[in-house]
Design a protein around this motif. Structure first.
Motif, PDB file in Angstrom:
ATOM      1  N   LEU A  59       0.950  -1.034   0.042  1.00  0.00           N
ATOM      2  CA  LEU A  59      -0.026  -0.004  -0.113  1.00  0.00           C
ATOM      3  C   LEU A  59       0.704   1.356  -0.135  1.00  0.00           C
ATOM      4  CD1 LEU A  59      -2.780  -1.010   2.484  1.00  0.00           C
ATOM      5  CD2 LEU A  59      -3.037  -0.735   0.059  1.00  0.00           C
ATOM      6  N   VAL A  60       1.870   1.148   0.708  1.00  0.00           N
ATOM      7  CA  VAL A  60       2.673   2.244   0.854  1.00  0.00           C
ATOM      8  C   VAL A  60       3.516   2.603  -0.718  1.00  0.00           C
ATOM      9  CG1 VAL A  60       5.113   3.308   1.547  1.00  0.00           C
ATOM     10  CG2 VAL A  60       3.307   2.322   3.132  1.00  0.00           C
ATOM     11  N   ALA A  61       3.896   1.452  -1.260  1.00  0.00           N
ATOM     12  CA  ALA A  61       4.508   1.608  -2.652  1.00  0.00           C
ATOM     13  C   ALA A  61       3.612   2.116  -3.560  1.00  0.00           C
ATOM     14  CB  ALA A  61       4.899   0.107  -2.943  1.00  0.00           C
ATOM     15  N   VAL A  62       2.213   1.722  -3.582  1.00  0.00           N
ATOM     16  CA  VAL A  62       1.303   2.258  -4.357  1.00  0.00           C
ATOM     17  C   VAL A  62       1.009   3.903  -4.115  1.00  0.00           C
ATOM     18  CG1 VAL A  62      -1.313   2.266  -5.051  1.00  0.00           C
ATOM     19  CG2 VAL A  62       0.063   0.175  -4.746  1.00  0.00           C
ATOM     20  N   TRP A  63       1.017   4.192  -2.841  1.00  0.00           N
ATOM     21  CA  TRP A  63       0.987   5.723  -2.384  1.00  0.00           C
ATOM     22  C   TRP A  63       1.990   6.333  -2.810  1.00  0.00           C
ATOM     23  CZ3 TRP A  63       4.063   7.935   1.388  1.00  0.00           C
ATOM     24  CH2 TRP A  63       3.837   9.309   1.650  1.00  0.00           C
ATOM     25  N   TRP A  64       3.441   6.034  -2.646  1.00  0.00           N
ATOM     26  CA  TRP A  64       4.322   6.575  -3.118  1.00  0.00           C
ATOM     27  C   TRP A  64       4.780   6.775  -4.588  1.00  0.00           C
ATOM     28  CZ3 TRP A  64       7.529  10.059  -1.162  1.00  0.00           C
ATOM     29  CH2 TRP A  64       8.872  10.172  -1.665  1.00  0.00           C
ATOM     30  N   THR A  65       4.425   5.668  -5.284  1.00  0.00           N
ATOM     31  CA  THR A  65       4.681   5.978  -6.613  1.00  0.00           C
ATOM     32  C   THR A  65       3.576   6.469  -7.589  1.00  0.00           C
ATOM     33  OG1 THR A  65       3.594   3.551  -7.227  1.00  0.00           O
ATOM     34  CG2 THR A  65       6.110   3.641  -6.845  1.00  0.00           C
ATOM     35  N   GLY A  66       2.135   6.269  -6.893  1.00  0.00           N
ATOM     36  CA  GLY A  66       0.938   6.548  -7.749  1.00  0.00           C
ATOM     37  C   GLY A  66       0.646   7.878  -7.282  1.00  0.00           C
ATOM     38  N   ASP A  67       0.487   8.379  -6.013  1.00  0.00           N
ATOM     39  CA  ASP A  67       0.042   9.450  -5.429  1.00  0.00           C
ATOM     40  C   ASP A  67       1.182  10.498  -5.020  1.00  0.00           C
ATOM     41  OD1 ASP A  67      -2.523   8.186  -5.265  1.00  0.00           O
ATOM     42  OD2 ASP A  67      -2.195   7.643  -3.186  1.00  0.00           O
ATOM     43  N   VAL A  68       2.140  10.026  -4.616  1.00  0.00           N
ATOM     44  CA  VAL A  68       3.232  11.246  -4.373  1.00  0.00           C
ATOM     45  C   VAL A  68       4.138  11.336  -5.647  1.00  0.00           C
ATOM     46  CG1 VAL A  68       5.093  11.655  -3.200  1.00  0.00           C
ATOM     47  CG2 VAL A  68       3.315  10.281  -2.117  1.00  0.00           C
ATOM     48  N   GLN A  69       4.642  10.439  -6.349  1.00  0.00           N
ATOM     49  CA  GLN A  69       5.546  10.547  -7.513  1.00  0.00           C
ATOM     50  C   GLN A  69       4.851  10.777  -8.869  1.00  0.00           C
ATOM     51  OE1 GLN A  69       9.053  10.979  -7.062  1.00  0.00           O
ATOM     52  NE2 GLN A  69       8.448  11.137  -5.026  1.00  0.00           N
ATOM     53  N   ASP A  70       3.375  10.097  -8.651  1.00  0.00           N
ATOM     54  CA  ASP A  70       2.571  10.300 -10.157  1.00  0.00           C
ATOM     55  C   ASP A  70       3.287   9.601 -11.088  1.00  0.00           C
ATOM     56  OD1 ASP A  70       0.358  10.543 -11.380  1.00  0.00           O
ATOM     57  OD2 ASP A  70       0.941  12.612 -12.169  1.00  0.00           O
ATOM     58  N   LEU A  71       3.878   8.605 -10.935  1.00  0.00           N
ATOM     59  CA  LEU A  71       5.003   7.798 -11.996  1.00  0.00           C
ATOM     60  C   LEU A  71       3.951   7.423 -13.244  1.00  0.00           C
ATOM     61  CD1 LEU A  71       7.585   5.918  -9.919  1.00  0.00           C
ATOM     62  CD2 LEU A  71       7.685   8.158 -11.081  1.00  0.00           C
ATOM     63  N   PHE A  72       2.736   6.868 -12.617  1.00  0.00           N
ATOM     64  CA  PHE A  72       1.932   6.329 -13.645  1.00  0.00           C
ATOM     65  C   PHE A  72       0.752   7.139 -14.384  1.00  0.00           C
ATOM     66  CE2 PHE A  72       3.248   3.377 -10.657  1.00  0.00           C
ATOM     67  CZ  PHE A  72       3.932   2.312 -11.319  1.00  0.00           C
ATOM     68  N   GLY A  73       0.682   8.580 -13.810  1.00  0.00           N
ATOM     69  CA  GLY A  73      -0.376   9.541 -14.452  1.00  0.00           C
ATOM     70  C   GLY A  73      -1.808   8.987 -14.007  1.00  0.00           C
ATOM     71  N   VAL A  74      -2.030   8.149 -13.145  1.00  0.00           N
ATOM     72  CA  VAL A  74      -3.190   7.517 -12.846  1.00  0.00           C
ATOM     73  C   VAL A  74      -3.154   7.424 -11.265  1.00  0.00           C
ATOM     74  CG1 VAL A  74      -4.571   5.333 -12.766  1.00  0.00           C
ATOM     75  CG2 VAL A  74      -3.251   6.249 -14.887  1.00  0.00           C
ATOM     76  N   ALA A  75      -4.697   7.988 -10.870  1.00  0.00           N
ATOM     77  CA  ALA A  75      -5.045   7.779  -9.553  1.00  0.00           C
ATOM     78  C   ALA A  75      -5.643   6.184  -9.336  1.00  0.00           C
ATOM     79  CB  ALA A  75      -5.935   8.847  -8.868  1.00  0.00           C
ATOM     80  N   PHE A  76      -5.017   5.378  -8.635  1.00  0.00           N
ATOM     81  CA  PHE A  76      -5.149   4.037  -8.387  1.00  0.00           C
ATOM     82  C   PHE A  76      -6.549   3.812  -7.498  1.00  0.00           C
ATOM     83  CE2 PHE A  76      -0.712   3.493  -9.041  1.00  0.00           C
ATOM     84  CZ  PHE A  76      -0.591   2.704 -10.245  1.00  0.00           C
ATOM     85  N   THR A  77      -7.387   2.806  -8.001  1.00  0.00           N
ATOM     86  CA  THR A  77      -8.666   2.760  -7.417  1.00  0.00           C
ATOM     87  C   THR A  77      -8.510   1.884  -6.186  1.00  0.00           C
ATOM     88  OG1 THR A  77      -9.047   0.497  -8.633  1.00  0.00           O
ATOM     89  CG2 THR A  77      -9.885   2.505  -9.605  1.00  0.00           C
ATOM     90  N   PRO A  78      -9.406   1.832  -5.173  1.00  0.00           N
ATOM     91  CA  PRO A  78      -9.237   0.906  -4.177  1.00  0.00           C
ATOM     92  C   PRO A  78      -8.988  -0.578  -4.518  1.00  0.00           C
ATOM     93  CG  PRO A  78     -10.951   2.593  -3.751  1.00  0.00           C
ATOM     94  CD  PRO A  78     -10.638   2.724  -5.128  1.00  0.00           C
ATOM     95  N   ILE A  79      -9.610  -0.963  -5.372  1.00  0.00           N
ATOM     96  CA  ILE A  79      -9.475  -2.314  -5.961  1.00  0.00           C
ATOM     97  C   ILE A  79      -8.297  -2.863  -6.392  1.00  0.00           C
ATOM     98  CG2 ILE A  79     -10.267  -3.901  -7.474  1.00  0.00           C
ATOM     99  CD1 ILE A  79     -12.975  -2.561  -7.865  1.00  0.00           C
ATOM    100  N   THR A  80      -7.519  -1.924  -7.363  1.00  0.00           N
ATOM    101  CA  THR A  80      -6.386  -2.284  -7.516  1.00  0.00           C
ATOM    102  C   THR A  80      -5.201  -1.895  -6.354  1.00  0.00           C
ATOM    103  OG1 THR A  80      -6.463  -1.213 -10.071  1.00  0.00           O
ATOM    104  CG2 THR A  80      -4.234  -1.102  -8.946  1.00  0.00           C
ATOM    105  N   ARG A  81      -5.309  -1.139  -5.423  1.00  0.00           N
ATOM    106  CA  ARG A  81      -4.632  -1.089  -4.150  1.00  0.00           C
ATOM    107  C   ARG A  81      -4.784  -2.392  -3.423  1.00  0.00           C
ATOM    108  NH1 ARG A  81      -3.317   4.596  -3.337  1.00  0.00           N
ATOM    109  NH2 ARG A  81      -4.584   5.952  -4.805  1.00  0.00           N
ATOM    110  N   MET A  82      -6.001  -2.732  -3.354  1.00  0.00           N
ATOM    111  CA  MET A  82      -6.269  -3.970  -2.632  1.00  0.00           C
ATOM    112  C   MET A  82      -5.422  -5.374  -3.229  1.00  0.00           C
ATOM    113  SD  MET A  82      -9.525  -6.488  -2.386  1.00  0.00           S
ATOM    114  CE  MET A  82      -9.016  -7.050  -4.185  1.00  0.00           C
ATOM    115  N   TRP A  83      -5.440  -5.439  -4.604  1.00  0.00           N
ATOM    116  CA  TRP A  83      -4.601  -6.393  -5.269  1.00  0.00           C
ATOM    117  C   TRP A  83      -3.278  -6.343  -4.965  1.00  0.00           C
ATOM    118  CZ3 TRP A  83      -6.782 -10.594  -6.137  1.00  0.00           C
ATOM    119  CH2 TRP A  83      -8.023 -10.811  -6.450  1.00  0.00           C
ATOM    120  N   VAL A  84      -2.716  -4.903  -5.168  1.00  0.00           N
ATOM    121  CA  VAL A  84      -1.240  -4.737  -4.836  1.00  0.00           C
ATOM    122  C   VAL A  84      -0.901  -5.333  -3.674  1.00  0.00           C
ATOM    123  CG1 VAL A  84       0.603  -3.070  -4.826  1.00  0.00           C
ATOM    124  CG2 VAL A  84      -1.295  -3.115  -6.688  1.00  0.00           C
TER     125      VAL A  84
END
Length: 441
Positions: A59-84
């Motif tokens: 969850l921290v990895a998703v938050w850091w890469t997606g929300d903070v660094q915005d490496l993918f240009g996408v806001a991940f959904t709760p479902i994707t976060r759960m699977w990660v």
């Protein structure tokens, strides 16, 4: 046999349920262990703790890469976060079991971890609505490569499409092919483009037809809008109801590679992507395909980064494009942070960066006349909802006609793309001079 296996759907219950059940059984066995295992309680505590810690790390990895660094240009959904989180938990559990020992249990742990990662990948794929089968996941493009001959300017006379009648023997469906569009002027190293030809373009004496230049997102490839976005299927449905008519769609490679992003600009560091599109691709279309001329018959479309390109090019070249379809567009060209974008795409010139924003381009070229922009985004895609509304307001201020379609219950994914194409293509086609279509495609 192998070909049929590759085409098995990977988003339906027939595949997902067995995989999830097998994963649950393996994970439970590895977690709990045999009943007579020594120090069973302590080892179980370690495994549970490792799984929880792994989930937190995920969850921290998703938050850091997606929300903070915005490496993918996408806001991940709760479902994707759960699977990660689930995938990270499975890998952490594997590591603990490998240390605790027991060859049979280690073998089961490896199998369980693989099953967990596979389940997570399938789950994320369903959430994003991307790959429908294994073939799509491993093939760059399933379409045959065709070399089209140049056409003389008089080979295809102008045709009143309102009186077009399908000739005998006309194919019932359109054809999707792969073609090489050379970077003659730009020297941009592009992958092969994808072209969709409606049935009316596949006859001996085709009429002149409107054209749509369509872009994938990034990362992506030209085939994405057809393989995953179902664009060809929607247009086949339209053509079947309108004497085989439809637009010719050309999806060039504005990226150069899946993970590159030249931002549809000309730059020293990233290449001349804009020249490749606006000169090399436009010239190739005019010399190889039976297309009408003039902005009233030309449209540009795209998803995500491709939608941003569509907005940039539509705003900057109203003499070429009179119609645009932007699905989940960013507010402007973007490659990492603003500072990185300016450095990579504009040689450090912040003023040039601001001038290249679609909002600025629309203000500079206003007023637009007989120009339609169709916007679309996912209901749960907050960042792109905001950027779309900003662009729509600027478009209307500049004199453009606009329409907006919101995909219910989806986010920045291919479920949104399919919804917007099905609902947004009819007004685009009508504005291009094709017969109006009722409802959705």
């Amino acid at each position: 046999m192998l070909h049929e296996l590759l085409r098995i759907p990977i988003t339906g219950r027939a595949v997902l349920v067995p995989v999830y059940v097998i994963t649950a059984v393996l994970a439970a066995w590895v977690l709990v262990g045999p009943a007579r295992e020594r120090h069973r309680g302590r080892r179980l505590a370690f495994r549970v703790g490792a799984g929880v810690l792994g989930a937190v790390v995920g969850l921290v990895a998703v938050w850091w890469t997606g929300d903070v660094q915005d490496l993918f240009g996408v806001a991940f959904t709760p479902i994707t976060r759960m699977w990660v989180a689930f995938a990270f938990a499975g890998v952490a559990l594997l590591l603990v079991v490998l240390v605790q020992g027991g060859w049979r249990r280690r073998g089961l742990a490896v199998a369980a971890a693989a099953a967990v990662v596979l389940s997570a990948g399938l789950g994320v794929n369903v959430d994003f609505g991307f790959y429908k089968n294994v073939q799509q996941a491993i093939a760059t493009s399933p379409y045959k490569t065709v070399k089209l001959a140049e056409r003389s300017s008089s080979a295809t006379p102008a045709t009143d499409l309102s009186g077009w009648q399908a000739p005998a023997g006309m194919p019932k469906t359109g054809e999707t092919i792969s073609v090489a569009i050379p970077g003659t002027v730009s020297h941009f190293r592009a992958r092969k483009a994808v072209v969709w030809l409606p049935p009316a373009a596949r006859v001996a004496n085709p009429p002149k037809l409107p054209v749509i230049i369509a872009f994938s997102g990034q990362p992506g490839q030209p085939a994405d809008l057809f393989q995953t976005g179902n664009m060809g299927q929607y247009l086949d449905h339209y053509a079947a109801a309108h004497q085989g008519l439809g637009p010719i769609v050309v999806s060039p490679d504005q990226l150069g590679a899946p993970n590159r992003n030249p931002m549809c600009l000309d730059s020293r560091r990233l290449g001349r992507s804009e020249t490749y599109i606006m000169t090399d691709t436009v010239d190739w279309i005019q010399s190889h395909l039976p297309v009408e001329s003039g902005p009233s018959h030309w449209a540009v479309a795209g998803f995500s980064e491709g939608a941003t390109c569509a907005m940039q090019l539509s705003a900057a070249h109203p003499d070429v494009f009179g119609t645009a379809l932007a699905i989940s567009s960013e507010i402007g060209p973007k490659n990492g942070s603003v500072q990185q974008t300016i450095a990579l795409g504009f040689g450090g010139d912040a003023a040039a960066y601001r001038a290249a924003m679609p909002v600025a381009l629309m203000a500079a070229h206003a007023p637009y006349r007989d120009h339609l922009t169709v916007f679309g985004y996912g209901q749960d895609d907050a960042p792109y909802t905001a950027s779309t509304e900003t662009l729509r307001t600027a478009a209307e201020r500049a004199g453009m006609q606009t329409q907006t379609f919101v995909s219910p219950g989806s986010a920045h994914d291919w479920n949104t793309v399919r919804y917007v194409l099905a609902h947004g293509l009819p007004p685009v086609l009508a504005h291009l001079g094709l017969p109006a279509a009722e409802g959705t495609l």
